[in-house]
Motif scaffolding. Structure first.
Motif, PDB file in Angstrom:
ATOM      1  N   GLN A 245       0.892  -1.065   0.103  1.00 37.11           N
ATOM      2  CA  GLN A 245       0.279   0.628   0.219  1.00 37.11           C
ATOM      3  C   GLN A 245       1.224   1.064  -0.160  1.00 37.11           C
ATOM      4  O   GLN A 245       0.635   1.877  -0.121  1.00 37.11           O
ATOM      5  CB  GLN A 245      -1.187  -0.103   1.460  1.00 37.11           C
ATOM      6  N   THR A 246       2.149   1.343   0.883  1.00 38.61           N
ATOM      7  CA  THR A 246       3.055   2.735   1.136  1.00 38.61           C
ATOM      8  C   THR A 246       3.716   2.631  -0.265  1.00 38.61           C
ATOM      9  O   THR A 246       4.141   3.847  -0.431  1.00 38.61           O
ATOM     10  CB  THR A 246       3.664   2.791   1.695  1.00 38.61           C
ATOM     11  N   GLY A 247       3.722   1.642  -1.278  1.00 37.57           N
ATOM     12  CA  GLY A 247       4.735   1.401  -2.207  1.00 37.57           C
ATOM     13  C   GLY A 247       6.343   1.512  -1.965  1.00 37.57           C
ATOM     14  O   GLY A 247       7.627   2.015  -2.646  1.00 37.57           O
ATOM     15  N   CYS A 248       6.221   1.268  -1.012  1.00 38.42           N
ATOM     16  CA  CYS A 248       8.116   1.569  -0.227  1.00 38.42           C
ATOM     17  C   CYS A 248       8.600   0.251  -0.665  1.00 38.42           C
ATOM     18  O   CYS A 248       7.802  -1.542  -0.815  1.00 38.42           O
ATOM     19  CB  CYS A 248       8.028   1.160   1.644  1.00 38.42           C
ATOM     20  N   ASN A 249       9.880  -0.161  -0.475  1.00 38.24           N
ATOM     21  CA  ASN A 249      10.784  -1.288  -1.572  1.00 38.24           C
ATOM     22  C   ASN A 249      10.742  -2.267  -0.338  1.00 38.24           C
ATOM     23  O   ASN A 249      10.801  -3.812  -0.166  1.00 38.24           O
ATOM     24  CB  ASN A 249      11.811  -1.137  -1.977  1.00 38.24           C
ATOM     25  N   ILE A 250      11.580  -1.920   0.718  1.00 40.20           N
ATOM     26  CA  ILE A 250      11.889  -2.367   2.017  1.00 40.20           C
ATOM     27  C   ILE A 250      11.012  -2.342   3.550  1.00 40.20           C
ATOM     28  O   ILE A 250      10.791  -1.535   3.697  1.00 40.20           O
ATOM     29  CB  ILE A 250      13.608  -2.150   2.246  1.00 40.20           C
ATOM     30  N   GLY A 251      10.529  -3.317   3.996  1.00 41.15           N
ATOM     31  CA  GLY A 251      10.114  -3.123   5.050  1.00 41.15           C
ATOM     32  C   GLY A 251      11.263  -3.108   6.686  1.00 41.15           C
ATOM     33  O   GLY A 251      12.149  -4.639   6.049  1.00 41.15           O
TER      34      GLY A 251
END
Ligand code: HGY
Ligand code: MN
Ligand code: MN
Ligand code: MN
Length: 414
Positions: free
Chosen positions: A205-211
């Motif tokens: 949902q956020t479009g971030c690559n890495i958690g």
């Protein structure tokens, strides 16, 4: 040859294609459950791949895990350990656990190819039996390696009447060594790092690559036994029935409402009901509800047992049923190491990858590593947050950088 950011993905594509051959054809999706023939065949293939990757001392350890070492400059230095698991749930996906083991093999090979030598050994590990199994005990290999598998655990019996110890024996392991007490001492590794898919939707949902994983959910499991009254499906008056299945179903809704009333992601509940009554023309007089609750929010999760037991008995009473609640699992919330969180965040930024702190609703082998080493986890996106199903998917290409950036604030563990 396919590349990503100029780096060939051929080798890891080959590994993903290779491991997909080892699934149970009776199910759609990817099924490679612990003790199954497909899992046994995959582990021989994986052992070969560990050797092909140039790892040394490749073997199955006392706990059933496949391990291999990339030697470092100082052989007696505490190792860095990376890995995950390659068993799946029934009708599972092709990334859960697998991407962590194949990714670890790729890391080891990239280091070798670069010609650099780490100061310390790098150990790659494919943990034995991480997923749920008929013995009701997950994370078999990581639990045993941490010294938490017990002789009593080996006496656990599956619904088919098989002992866990015998199942391990027939799988080619020596269960007595898994509970021998000889396991890596506390603090004997430099760090443990696990790459895993998120199995939820924050990154998608956020479009971030890495958690950057901040915490791993605690898990509580209960079984509720409902005692009502068997009756004739046609003759028993609706208002005098004591229908144990309805009592359990109403309780399942109560658990659902409890979780939905908690702050976002605070508590997730999953419930299964067995009516123990096959005949269609009999009112179910007995039923069994199995529920699990997971949370990374200690404020919410601390002492819910009493409150929930009361809610469930009130629902049972509404249907004139007795209820016996037994809590049989209470895994603590596990926080990841703050320094490793920072390291993962900084490495992501240096690679031009966006990141965000993410709690893990799923549990992992890494939970059992915290006594042996500081533990960190790296998440990659799950499309639509789906996992434990054939639709589980992680895109190779990067997300658009939608809502997230490289937040200055340190990912908090709480
Ligand atoms: O249950 C879990 O969270 C893990 O996928 N085994
Ligand atoms: Mn899983
Ligand atoms: Mn997993
Ligand atoms: Mn895991």
């Amino acid at each position: 040859m396919e590349t990503l950011d100029g780096i060939s993905t051929g080798r890891i594509d080959r590994l993903f294609a290779g491991i997909e051959a080892f699934v149970d054809p009776a199910f759609d999706g990817w099924t490679r459950t612990v003790f199954s023939p497909s899992y046994r065949a995959e582990r021989s293939w994986m052992t070969e791949e560990f050797i092909l990757a140039g790892l040394e001392g490749v073997r199955v350890d006392d706990f059933g895990n496949i391990v291999g070492i990339l030697p470092g400059r100082y052989s007696d230095a505490k190792p860095i350990v990376i890995g995950s698991h390659t068993d799946t749930v029934e009708r599972g996906g092709r990334f859960d656990g697998i991407v962590g083991v194949l990714g670890a093999l790729e890391v080891a090979q990239r280091i070798k190819e670069s010609g650099s030598v780490l100061n310390r050994p790098l150990m790659v590990i494919d943990f034995f039996g991480e997923e749920a199994n008929p013995f009701g005990l997950t994370c078999l290999g990581s639990r045993a390696l941490a010294g938490s598998l017990t002789v009593t655990d080996l006496e656990r019996v599956s619904p088919e009447g098989k002992r866990l110890g015998d199942a391990m024996q027939s799988f080619g392991l020596d269960p007595s060594r898994a509970v021998s007490g000889k396991h890596p001492a506390q603090g004997s590794w430099h760090a443990y790092l696990e790459l895993h898919i998120e199995q939820s939707s924050t990154l998608d949902q956020t479009g971030c690559n890495i958690g950057v994983v901040s915490a791993i959910a605690g898990i509580k499991r209960l079984v509720g036994r409902y005692m009502g009254q068997y009756d004739h499906a046609g003759g028993a008056r609706m208002k005098t029935r004591k229908d144990a299945l309805l009592a359990a179903a109403s309780s399942a809704l109560a658990l659902h409402e409890f979780a939905c009333g908690s702050p976002e992601y605070a508590v997730a509940t999953t419930t299964h009901i067995d009516s123990l009554q096959l005949a269609q023309n009999v009112v179910p007089g007995r039923s069994e509800l199995r529920a699990e609750l997971r949370s990374t929010d200690s404020a919410w999760f601390g002492a819910i047992e009493k409150d929930l037991a009361l809610r469930l008995s009130m629902r049972a009473a509404e249907f004139g049923c007795e209820l016996d609640v037994e809590w049989f699992l209470d895994n603590e919330i596990t926080h990841t190491d703050a320094t490793l969180q920072e390291t993962i965040a900084a490495a992501s930024t240096s690679l031009g990858l966006t990141w965000t702190a993410v709690p893990s609703g799923a549990t992992h082998d890494s939970v059992h590593m915290t006594g042996i080493a500081p533990m960190g986890m790296i998440f990659i996106p799950s499309i639509d947050g789906r996992s434990h199903c054939p639709e589980e998917f992680t895109p190779k290409k990067r997300h658009t950088q939608r809502h997230c950036g490289t937040r200055k604030k340190r990912p908090s563990g709480r």
